[in-house]
Scaffold this motif. Structure first.
Motif, PDB file in Angstrom:
ATOM      1  N   GLU A  24       0.857  -1.176   0.000  1.00 37.51           N
ATOM      2  CA  GLU A  24       0.000   0.000   0.000  1.00 37.51           C
ATOM      3  C   GLU A  24       0.897   1.231   0.000  1.00 37.51           C
ATOM      4  N   ARG A  25       0.867   1.965  -1.099  1.00 42.38           N
ATOM      5  CA  ARG A  25       1.704   3.160  -1.202  1.00 42.38           C
ATOM      6  C   ARG A  25       0.906   4.439  -1.015  1.00 42.38           C
ATOM      7  N   SER A  26      -0.401   4.410  -1.259  1.00 39.22           N
ATOM      8  CA  SER A  26      -1.224   5.617  -1.115  1.00 39.22           C
ATOM      9  C   SER A  26      -1.559   5.856   0.345  1.00 39.22           C
ATOM     10  N   ARG A  49       4.961   2.255   7.457  1.00 42.15           N
ATOM     11  CA  ARG A  49       5.013   3.183   6.340  1.00 42.15           C
ATOM     12  C   ARG A  49       6.378   3.830   6.225  1.00 42.15           C
ATOM     13  N   GLY A  53       6.266   2.594   1.282  1.00 42.40           N
ATOM     14  CA  GLY A  53       4.905   2.220   1.586  1.00 42.40           C
ATOM     15  C   GLY A  53       4.812   1.111   2.615  1.00 42.40           C
TER      16      GLY A  53
END
Length: 609
Positions: A24-26, A49, A53
């Motif tokens: 998950e990068r967003s 994070r 990500g």
């Protein structure tokens, strides 16, 4: 990601063993996360994070492409939520399923992905350590001591223990604790059983014990003969003495020893420093057109724990890989902690970079063989197989006007002015090396590149026509060379009546032009169809040169003609010292340590060289 996106991303992944990650990068708010995840996801979320990500899930697969594609139809609500939450995929190819298993375990421990099932005891795979003592101890451990040299990790502890027992019987290395080792006035039971040479009471000198430790370490560094040869001799002696039960036991042990490096795990040797966590970075470089990819594998304390890739603009001119390495070393490590050791595929060639790394205490190595070279090969493989690449085989098929060449065989010839002539036949399936289908051939000595290529391809064609080659016919033959080599290969195919390949082409190294029977192509440097042919050509060249060097050392060395040195002894000398130059520099005492070298032979070798 939705189902269509997962299928689309999966189509770009390699059909090879390896590890994949859903990332998950967003950025998402806590409210969004809470609404999308039910109470079944009990437990707090680790803050993973960063610039790369959050790693949501790590998995291993025999075929990365097929496994990732299966996530388009998630088998549970939990996995479906994970896929929906992810917006990126990362992967790393490995040579074996075992390596994938180990890498997955280490990545799960490092990233603690919330969608993985994680073991609470956090046990790691066993390693073999040589402790940092005057008389080092050898043992299996999951938590190596400070200052130790560790090898591993290994997945089959039973095989590791079998090898350790063989090591102790052959070299007599101690396995006792420091408490039991100190202040002894007589040897313990291990000495009576032949499992230890008792350095504690001086039954063996310190120098000789250290030499035995080094011999044992060479085995774990990849020199199988360091242990297999003594076990084999003992087995043969038992058989001659009609001790058949013992000979059978030694036979079984020999099988474990000889197959140890293939199946027990992915060994990485790393010397431990003051903080108990020696680090190694392994770099691989792929230059394609005006861009380059650097793949970095990171090992801590003997365990492969991390992998990443980086894109750079490729410089012009010669030695492009060296220039990329020099640029990457300075730019990447300028703001990061340097590892204790860096393994490179070739020298970076920059004196200022070398001085900087030397001043920082970093050991930089370009390994030629053994486990370290295997790691470099793996890094190179990852550099060439970056995510999201173009359909190289489709582009090649469209350009040449042939069916998609799923299976390509590459041919090259290597020799030294017509001596020690050898040929290589490498195989790529779906754009990736299929090393199990590599073949090599010793050819008659002749200083004629065209004739040598004709003989090599004819050998392959005749075996295919006669049904003596157990491999499928290739879709495309790639010849390393120009028009002359291509015509020679076509002559061989026609003379044998081999109708297997759909196309036969050549790739000339200097001009990087592709020669076909009908025309010559001068593609752009960034053409995807050129990239896949370059990989096959370069691998055929590497495989041929490696075999030629081995054969040249075996057939013609300065040891030839030395009285008392036959073929087997010559091999043992080269295996022990690595090269004729190292044999030349060895003392008479060092030479006498080699099995089969007496005092007279050692003095003869020293005087003749």
């Amino acid at each position: 990601m939705d189902a269509d996106e997962v299928r689309g991303r999966a189509s770009d992944l390699p059909a090879e063993p390896g590890v994949y990650q859903f990332v998950e990068r967003s950025a998402r708010s806590d409210d969004e996360r809470a609404s999308g995840e039910a109470a079944s996801d009990a437990g707090s979320e680790s803050d993973l994070r960063g610039g790369d990500g959050t790693v949501l899930y790590v998995g291993k697969a025999v075929d990365i492409r097929d496994r990732v594609r299966s996530y388009a139809d998630a088998r549970s609500e939990r996995i479906a939520r994970m896929v929906e939450r992810a917006d990126d995929l990362a992967f790393a190819v490995t040579d074996t399923e075992t390596q994938a298993l180990l890498l997955e375990a280490n990545l799960v421990k490092r990233h603690q992905p919330r969608y993985n099932v994680r073991l609470k005891d956090d046990k790691s795979y066993p390693l073999v350590q040589f402790t940092d003592h005057d008389a080092p101890r050898i043992e299996v451990t999951r938590d190596p001591d400070p200052g130790a040299v560790a090898f591993g990790p290994y997945t089959d502890k039973g095989r590791v223990e079998t090898v350790l027992k063989a090591i102790r019987e052959v070299y007599g290395l101690r396995g006792c604790s420091e408490h039991k080792y100190r202040n002894r006035d007589r040897p313990c039971l291990d000495y009576e059983m032949g499992l230890c040479t008792a350095p504690c009471t001086g039954e063996i000198g310190a120098e000789q014990y250290r030499a035995d430790v080094e011999s044992a370490r060479r085995f774990f560094e990849g020199e199988t003969g360091a242990l297999a040869d003594p076990v084999r001799r003992e087995m043969e002696q038992a058989a001659q003495a009609q001790e058949f039960e013992r000979a059978a036991n030694l036979r079984d042990r020999l099988a474990v020893v000889e197959g140890f490096h293939d199946g027990a795990g992915a060994a990485v040797a790393a010397g431990d420093e003051d903080d108990g966590a020696a680090t190694t970075d392994v770099l691989g470089v792929a230059v394609e057109g005006d861009s380059a990819t650097v793949a970095r594998l990171h090992a801590e304390y003997g365990q492969l724990v991390e992998r990443d890739q980086h894109r750079l603009d490729a410089p012009e001119g010669e030695d492009r890989v060296a220039a990329v390495l020099a640029a990457f070393l300075t730019q990447y490590y300028a703001e990061r902690e340097l590892p204790d050791r860096i393994l490179l595929p070739e020298p970076h060639g920059d004196d200022e970079v070398a001085a900087w790394l030397e001043a920082a205490g970093v050991e930089v190595t370009v390994p030629g063989a053994g486990r370290e070279a295997t790691l470099v090969d793996l890094a190179l493989k990852n550099a060439h197989r970056r995510s999201g690449g173009e359909d190289e085989l489709g582009a090649l098929a469209d350009t040449l006007g042939v069916p998609r060449p799923e299976r390509i065989e590459g041919f090259d010839v290597s020799h030294a002015q017509g001596k020690a002539v050898v040929g290589s036949d490498v195989c790529f399936v779906d754009g990736s090396a299929e090393t199990a289908d590599y073949r090599r051939k010793k050819l008659d000595d002749e200083n004629d590149d065209y004739a040598n290529m004709r003989r090599l391809v004819r050998w392959r064609a005749e075996r295919a026509v006669d049904g003596r080659d157990d491999r499928p016919d290739p879709d495309l033959l790639l010849i390393d060379g120009g028009r002359g080599q291509l015509d020679a290969a076509l002559d061989a195919v026609e003379a044998t009546g081999w109708d297997g390949p759909e196309a036969v082409v050549a790739l000339a190294k200097d001009e990087e032009v592709v020669v076909t029977p009908d025309r010559t192509y001068d593609w752009d440097d960034d053409a995807p169809q050129l990239h896949v042919l370059q990989r096959v050509r370069d691998e055929a060249h590497r495989f041929a040169v490696a075999y030629h060097q081995t054969l040249r050392d075996d057939v013609s060395t300065a040891l030839d003609g030395v009285e008392g040195v036959g073929p087997e002894l010559r091999k043992r000398l080269l295996r022990r010292f690595g090269s004729v130059e190292s044999v030349r520099q060895a003392s008479v005492d060092d030479l006498r340590d080699v099995d089969g070298v007496g005092e007279a032979t050692a003095e003869t070798i020293a005087s003749r060289l």
